[in-house]
Design a protein around this motif. Structure first.
Motif, PDB file in Angstrom:
ATOM      1  N   VAL A  36       4.340   1.047   0.344  1.00 42.46           N
ATOM      2  CA  VAL A  36       3.007   0.481   0.095  1.00 42.46           C
ATOM      3  C   VAL A  36       3.074  -1.050   0.151  1.00 42.46           C
ATOM      4  O   VAL A  36       2.195  -1.707   0.732  1.00 42.46           O
ATOM      5  CB  VAL A  36       2.438   0.963  -1.264  1.00 42.46           C
ATOM      6  CG1 VAL A  36       1.172   0.215  -1.633  1.00 42.46           C
ATOM      7  CG2 VAL A  36       2.166   2.476  -1.220  1.00 42.46           C
ATOM      8  N   ASN A  39       3.126  -2.087   3.654  1.00 40.71           N
ATOM      9  CA  ASN A  39       1.781  -1.902   4.218  1.00 40.71           C
ATOM     10  C   ASN A  39       0.854  -3.053   3.795  1.00 40.71           C
ATOM     11  O   ASN A  39       0.103  -3.578   4.608  1.00 40.71           O
ATOM     12  CB  ASN A  39       1.219  -0.556   3.757  1.00 40.71           C
ATOM     13  CG  ASN A  39       0.048  -0.096   4.582  1.00 40.71           C
ATOM     14  OD1 ASN A  39       0.117  -0.026   5.796  1.00 40.71           O
ATOM     15  ND2 ASN A  39      -1.069   0.183   3.905  1.00 40.71           N
ATOM     16  N   ASN A  43      -1.127  -5.806   6.084  1.00 40.41           N
ATOM     17  CA  ASN A  43      -2.565  -6.067   5.988  1.00 40.41           C
ATOM     18  C   ASN A  43      -2.878  -7.534   5.763  1.00 40.41           C
ATOM     19  O   ASN A  43      -3.976  -7.987   6.041  1.00 40.41           O
ATOM     20  CB  ASN A  43      -3.188  -5.216   4.879  1.00 40.41           C
ATOM     21  CG  ASN A  43      -3.250  -3.760   5.279  1.00 40.41           C
ATOM     22  OD1 ASN A  43      -3.302  -3.436   6.473  1.00 40.41           O
ATOM     23  ND2 ASN A  43      -3.220  -2.877   4.302  1.00 40.41           N
ATOM     24  N   VAL A 101       1.997   8.500   2.593  1.00 38.35           N
ATOM     25  CA  VAL A 101       2.192   7.043   2.475  1.00 38.35           C
ATOM     26  C   VAL A 101       2.946   6.508   3.703  1.00 38.35           C
ATOM     27  O   VAL A 101       2.558   5.498   4.307  1.00 38.35           O
ATOM     28  CB  VAL A 101       2.956   6.709   1.155  1.00 38.35           C
ATOM     29  CG1 VAL A 101       3.453   5.277   1.149  1.00 38.35           C
ATOM     30  CG2 VAL A 101       2.063   6.964  -0.047  1.00 38.35           C
ATOM     31  N   SER A 104       0.794   6.837   6.971  1.00 39.93           N
ATOM     32  CA  SER A 104      -0.305   5.874   7.057  1.00 39.93           C
ATOM     33  C   SER A 104       0.237   4.463   7.297  1.00 39.93           C
ATOM     34  O   SER A 104      -0.378   3.671   8.003  1.00 39.93           O
ATOM     35  CB  SER A 104      -1.235   5.996   5.848  1.00 39.93           C
ATOM     36  OG  SER A 104      -1.168   4.908   4.995  1.00 39.93           O
ATOM     37  N   THR A 105       1.419   4.157   6.750  1.00 40.51           N
ATOM     38  CA  THR A 105       2.014   2.833   6.989  1.00 40.51           C
ATOM     39  C   THR A 105       2.493   2.703   8.435  1.00 40.51           C
ATOM     40  O   THR A 105       2.298   1.663   9.075  1.00 40.51           O
ATOM     41  CB  THR A 105       3.167   2.583   5.988  1.00 40.51           C
ATOM     42  OG1 THR A 105       2.627   2.674   4.666  1.00 40.51           O
ATOM     43  CG2 THR A 105       3.804   1.220   6.185  1.00 40.51           C
ATOM     44  N   ASN A 108      -0.442   2.192  10.576  1.00 40.63           N
ATOM     45  CA  ASN A 108      -0.896   0.803  10.443  1.00 40.63           C
ATOM     46  C   ASN A 108      -0.024  -0.142  11.268  1.00 40.63           C
ATOM     47  O   ASN A 108      -0.511  -1.096  11.869  1.00 40.63           O
ATOM     48  CB  ASN A 108      -0.857   0.409   8.960  1.00 40.63           C
ATOM     49  CG  ASN A 108      -1.747  -0.786   8.651  1.00 40.63           C
ATOM     50  OD1 ASN A 108      -2.594  -1.156   9.438  1.00 40.63           O
ATOM     51  ND2 ASN A 108      -1.518  -1.393   7.496  1.00 40.63           N
TER      52      ASN A 108
HETATM   53  C1  LIG Z   1      -2.156   0.894   4.754  1.00 36.02           C
HETATM   54  O1  LIG Z   1      -3.173   0.005   5.154  1.00 36.02           O
HETATM   55  C2  LIG Z   1      -4.210   0.616   5.901  1.00 36.02           C
HETATM   56  C3  LIG Z   1      -5.161  -0.466   6.397  1.00 36.02           C
HETATM   57  O2  LIG Z   1      -5.720  -1.168   5.346  1.00 36.02           O
HETATM   58  C4  LIG Z   1      -4.893   1.658   5.005  1.00 36.02           C
HETATM   59  O3  LIG Z   1      -5.894   2.310   5.759  1.00 36.02           O
HETATM   60  C5  LIG Z   1      -3.843   2.669   4.522  1.00 36.02           C
HETATM   61  O4  LIG Z   1      -4.437   3.582   3.613  1.00 36.02           O
HETATM   62  C6  LIG Z   1      -2.714   1.942   3.832  1.00 36.02           C
HETATM   63  N1  LIG Z   1      -1.669   2.900   3.478  1.00 36.02           N
HETATM   64  C7  LIG Z   1      -0.938   2.769   2.383  1.00 36.02           C
HETATM   65  C8  LIG Z   1       0.132   3.780   2.181  1.00 36.02           C
HETATM   66  O5  LIG Z   1      -1.090   1.873   1.579  1.00 36.02           O
END
Ligand SMILES: *[C@@H]1O[C@H](CO)[C@@H](O)[C@H](O)[C@H]1NC(C)=O
Ligand SMILES: *[C@@H]1O[C@H](CO)[C@@H](O)[C@H](O)[C@H]1NC(C)=O
Ligand SMILES: *[C@@H]1O[C@H](CO)[C@@H](O)[C@H](O)[C@H]1NC(C)=O
Ligand SMILES: *[C@@H]1O[C@H](CO)[C@@H](O)[C@H](O)[C@H]1NC(C)=O
Length: 175
Positions: A36, A39, A43, A101, A104-105, A108
């Motif tokens: 996280v 990630n 961002n 997690v 999604s990372t 991204n």
């Molecule tokens: C990572 O960042 C993206 C873009 O903001 C978001 O959609 C996603 O949920 C985030 N994933 C985690 C694991 O934080």
């Protein structure tokens, strides 16, 4: 006196038995949090026009921390006793959360790649880290699966497969 000490001894023993599943769960929580954090750093990356070489620093720090955390997890899992059924269920639930997690990372990381392409060196550096992280994650997965009761090992492998697939597709895009 001796008898009154017995329940304490028994609960200590129970705590020791539980410690292995608990230590794997703690390692997974650490890995999840480090992912996280990575990630979040992705961002906060500036847009490609503003990107400077120094911006890669925080990303590298987060990447190395994550790699360290996964490698520590490998050791924890290797040193663990076999998991009980209850521990296996908890680890399976934690795997499903960790999987989302990580996926999604990695997704991204694919999204932000156009920003990195402004600076030629960034993507190759990310690629090296991705490969190291995939390798460590594979070793972590194998170590955990080996502690799961034999009857559940196939299911455990299936739970982990999407993580491997997500690494593969991200690595393919960075290659
Ligand atoms: C990572 O960042 C993206 C873009 O903001 C978001 O959609 C996603 O949920 C985030 N994933 C985690 C694991 O934080
Ligand atoms: C991970 O983050 C959550 C939420 O911030 C926190 O409750 C948990 O203690 C953290 N896990 C570890 C191992 O630091
Ligand atoms: C742990 O489980 C494996 C099967 O997954 C088995 O081969 C091994 O003997 C078990 N070890 C102990 C100490 O029970
Ligand atoms: C990921 O790639 C490796 C090596 O190319 C391959 O062995 C593995 O089966 C792939 N995993 C998935 C889930 O596609």
């Amino acid at each position: 006196m001796r008898l009154s000490l017995l329940p304490l001894g028994v609960s200590l023993l129970a705590a020791q038995v539980l410690a292995d599943g608990a230590s794997i769960l703690a390692a997974m929580s650490t890995i999840s949090n480090a992912t996280v954090a990575l990630n979040d750093t992705l961002n906060s990356f500036p847009s490609s026009a503003l990107l400077a070489i120094g911006d890669i620093g925080p990303l590298l720090v987060d990447s190395v921390t994550l790699l360290d955390d996964i490698n520590s997890g490998v050791k924890v899992a290797q040193d663990s006793a076999n998991l009980t059924l209850a521990e296996t269920i908890q680890v399976a639930q934690a795997t499903i959360s960790l999987r989302s997690v990580v996926s999604s990372t990695l997704a991204n990381l694919i999204t932000v790649k156009p920003r990195f392409d402004q600076l030629v060196v960034v993507s190759p550096v990310i690629l090296v880290n991705l490969k190291l992280e995939k390798d460590a994650t594979d070793r972590f997965g194998k170590a955990v699966v080996s502690k799961v009761p034999a009857a559940f090992q196939g299911t455990a492998v299936t739970l982990l497969a999407p993580i491997d697939a997500a690494f593969n597709s991200t690595i393919a895009i960075y290659s």
